[in-house]
Design a protein around this motif. Structure first.
Motif, mmCIF file in Angstrom:
data_model
loop_
_atom_site.group_PDB
_atom_site.id
_atom_site.type_symbol
_atom_site.label_atom_id
_atom_site.label_comp_id
_atom_site.label_asym_id
_atom_site.label_seq_id
_atom_site.Cartn_x
_atom_site.Cartn_y
_atom_site.Cartn_z
ATOM 1 N N ALA A 253 -6.718 44.406 9.326
ATOM 2 C CA ALA A 253 -7.053 44.828 10.687
ATOM 3 C C ALA A 253 -8.538 45.132 10.829
ATOM 4 N N GLN A 254 -9.096 45.771 9.811
ATOM 5 C CA GLN A 254 -10.501 46.172 9.866
ATOM 6 C C GLN A 254 -11.420 44.938 9.884
ATOM 7 N N ASP A 255 -11.110 43.933 9.059
ATOM 8 C CA ASP A 255 -11.900 42.701 9.057
ATOM 9 C C ASP A 255 -11.775 41.971 10.394
ATOM 10 N N LEU A 256 -10.555 41.924 10.916
ATOM 11 C CA LEU A 256 -10.291 41.194 12.155
ATOM 12 C C LEU A 256 -10.984 41.833 13.351
ATOM 13 N N LEU A 257 -11.065 43.153 13.352
ATOM 14 C CA LEU A 257 -11.759 43.838 14.440
ATOM 15 C C LEU A 257 -13.258 43.524 14.399
ATOM 16 N N LYS A 258 -13.829 43.495 13.192
ATOM 17 C CA LYS A 258 -15.244 43.154 13.052
ATOM 18 C C LYS A 258 -15.528 41.752 13.558
ATOM 19 N N MET A 259 -14.588 40.843 13.338
ATOM 20 C CA MET A 259 -14.768 39.459 13.759
ATOM 21 C C MET A 259 -14.337 39.217 15.205
ATOM 22 N N LYS A 260 -13.870 40.285 15.874
ATOM 23 C CA LYS A 260 -13.450 40.234 17.277
ATOM 24 C C LYS A 260 -12.264 39.305 17.503
ATOM 25 N N ILE A 261 -11.438 39.176 16.479
ATOM 26 C CA ILE A 261 -10.190 38.422 16.620
ATOM 27 C C ILE A 261 -9.116 39.311 17.230
ATOM 28 N N VAL A 262 -9.183 40.598 16.941
ATOM 29 C CA VAL A 262 -8.338 41.581 17.614
ATOM 30 C C VAL A 262 -9.239 42.540 18.394
ATOM 31 N N ASP A 263 -8.636 43.248 19.353
ATOM 32 C CA ASP A 263 -9.418 44.119 20.230
ATOM 33 C C ASP A 263 -9.329 45.594 19.857
ATOM 34 N N ARG A 264 -8.288 45.964 19.136
ATOM 35 C CA ARG A 264 -8.062 47.394 18.887
ATOM 36 C C ARG A 264 -7.130 47.586 17.707
ATOM 37 N N ILE A 265 -7.425 48.612 16.908
ATOM 38 C CA ILE A 265 -6.549 48.993 15.793
ATOM 39 C C ILE A 265 -5.753 50.220 16.196
ATOM 40 N N VAL A 266 -4.446 50.162 15.990
ATOM 41 C CA VAL A 266 -3.583 51.309 16.261
ATOM 42 C C VAL A 266 -3.376 52.066 14.943
ATOM 43 N N PRO A 267 -3.813 53.317 14.859
ATOM 44 C CA PRO A 267 -3.681 54.080 13.604
ATOM 45 C C PRO A 267 -2.212 54.271 13.210
ATOM 46 N N GLU A 268 -1.985 54.304 11.906
ATOM 47 C CA GLU A 268 -0.650 54.559 11.376
ATOM 48 C C GLU A 268 -0.601 55.944 10.739
ATOM 49 N N SER A 308 -9.583 33.305 28.690
ATOM 50 C CA SER A 308 -10.246 32.089 28.222
ATOM 51 C C SER A 308 -11.563 32.428 27.537
ATOM 52 N N GLU A 309 -12.349 33.284 28.159
ATOM 53 C CA GLU A 309 -13.635 33.697 27.598
ATOM 54 C C GLU A 309 -13.446 34.377 26.245
ATOM 55 N N ARG A 310 -12.425 35.250 26.156
ATOM 56 C CA ARG A 310 -12.169 35.985 24.913
ATOM 57 C C ARG A 310 -11.852 35.054 23.752
ATOM 58 N N PHE A 311 -10.959 34.090 23.982
ATOM 59 C CA PHE A 311 -10.523 33.233 22.875
ATOM 60 C C PHE A 311 -11.543 32.136 22.551
ATOM 61 N N TYR A 312 -12.262 31.643 23.548
ATOM 62 C CA TYR A 312 -13.310 30.662 23.261
ATOM 63 C C TYR A 312 -14.452 31.275 22.459
#
Length: 319
Positions: A253-268, A308-312
């Protein structure tokens, strides 16, 4: 039910076994004689769990994401969705139980909800095909998204699958096309869609219902183009390990957030979602509510343009 301990949790398992032994002894000992020792050991176990989960590597997070006691779609539906009515079938071939979905109310808001279901026990896992969806599962998802658009309802999806089912029948019925059309439908939706990766987000099997206006991921979940074992087999011909592949693939999750593949991490909760499912599901519910509220009133053409803008943008800025 006996707890499932992962390999890196063995020291915690040993300590908790000692706690259970002392609790049994306390039943025959003088009242309160062992309470102080038991409380001290419990505090130590909690501290060990917090420390262990604060420094998980990619492979350990993969194991946590696959933990059998993490909340499943049926748990989220029961905890977060009132008046849930399951809708079955793709109106073309059959009903796939690896993807479930229907209508309900999320904190008073009418929604269409869907997600992968792996099953909890042997019978359930066979029924739900271990979360490996067939083409009819994605065609069911398309039907649900079309219904959401028709009645102007937001969509909430829960992603937790190793991959789509690669069997002969699945291929014969066009699983690749079904995933592509489901992905296309999600990208072109004229209503808000919030997707949450709750466990494994595996390959196109995940992507088919994960292309939301907002993509959330739980703290110890993973999202990847292929499972680490598959990457090791295909890219390195089995010469390395799944652990090395997981670290190289940047799937946390942490790597993906840095790469802007995900928008938010939900804490566990400390110890992962499986250690306190109720708290984990409540945190997911809070995050989804915030994201849906932020999307209230946004026009359909704006939703499509922003999605569209987000995924492109993925892969275009020095990733």
């Amino acid at each position: 039910m006996a707890a499932h301990y992962l390999e890196f949790e063995r020291p915690i398992a040993d300590l908790e076994a000692k706690i259970e032994e002392l609790q049994r002894l306390s039943e025959t000992a003088e009242a309160g004689a062992l309470d102080a020792e038991i409380d001290a050991l419990r505090a130590r176990a909690s501290e060990m769990r917090v420390k262990a989960y604060a420094k998980l590597d990619a492979w350990q997070k993969t194991q946590v994401a696959r933990h059998p006691d993490r909340p499943h779609f049926v748990d989220y539906a029961e905890a977060l969705i009132e008046d849930f009515v399951e809708l079955r079938g793709d109106r073309k071939f059959a009903d796939d139980q690896a993807i479930l979905g229907g209508l309900g109310r999320f904190r008073g808001r009418p929604v269409v909800v869907m997600g992968h279901e792996k099953g909890r026990d042997t019978v359930g896992r066979v029924k739900h095909n271990f979360g490996y969806a067939r083409p009819e599962g994605y065609r069911k998802a398309i039907r649900l998204m079309e219904m959401a658009e028709q009645f102007n309802l937001p969509v909430v999806s829960f992603v937790d699958t190793p991959a789509a089912y690669p069997g002969v029948g699945s291929e014969e019925r066009g699983v690749a096309e079904a995933i592509a059309r489901s992905t296309q439908k999600a990208l072109m939706l004229g209503v808000p869609m919030v997707a949450v990766v709750t466990g494994e987000g595996g390959s196109g099997g995940a992507l088919g219902i994960a292309c939301g206006s907002r993509v959330l991921i739980m703290e110890h979940a993973i999202y990847s183009v292929i499972p680490p074992e598959g990457a090791n087999s295909i890219l390195w011909r089995g010469s390395r390990t799944a652990e090395e592949a997981a670290k190289a693939m940047k799937i946390t999750a942490q790597d993906l957030l840095k790469m802007k593949i995900v928008d938010r991490i939900v804490p566990e909760p400390p110890g992962g979602a499986h250690s306190d499912p109720a708290a984990a599901m409540a945190a997911v519910g809070d995050a989804v509510e915030e994201e849906l509220s932020a999307l209230d009133g946004v026009a359909s053409d704006v939703l499509r343009a922003k999605r569209s803008e987000r995924f492109y943008a993925i892969g275009r800025s020095g990733l």
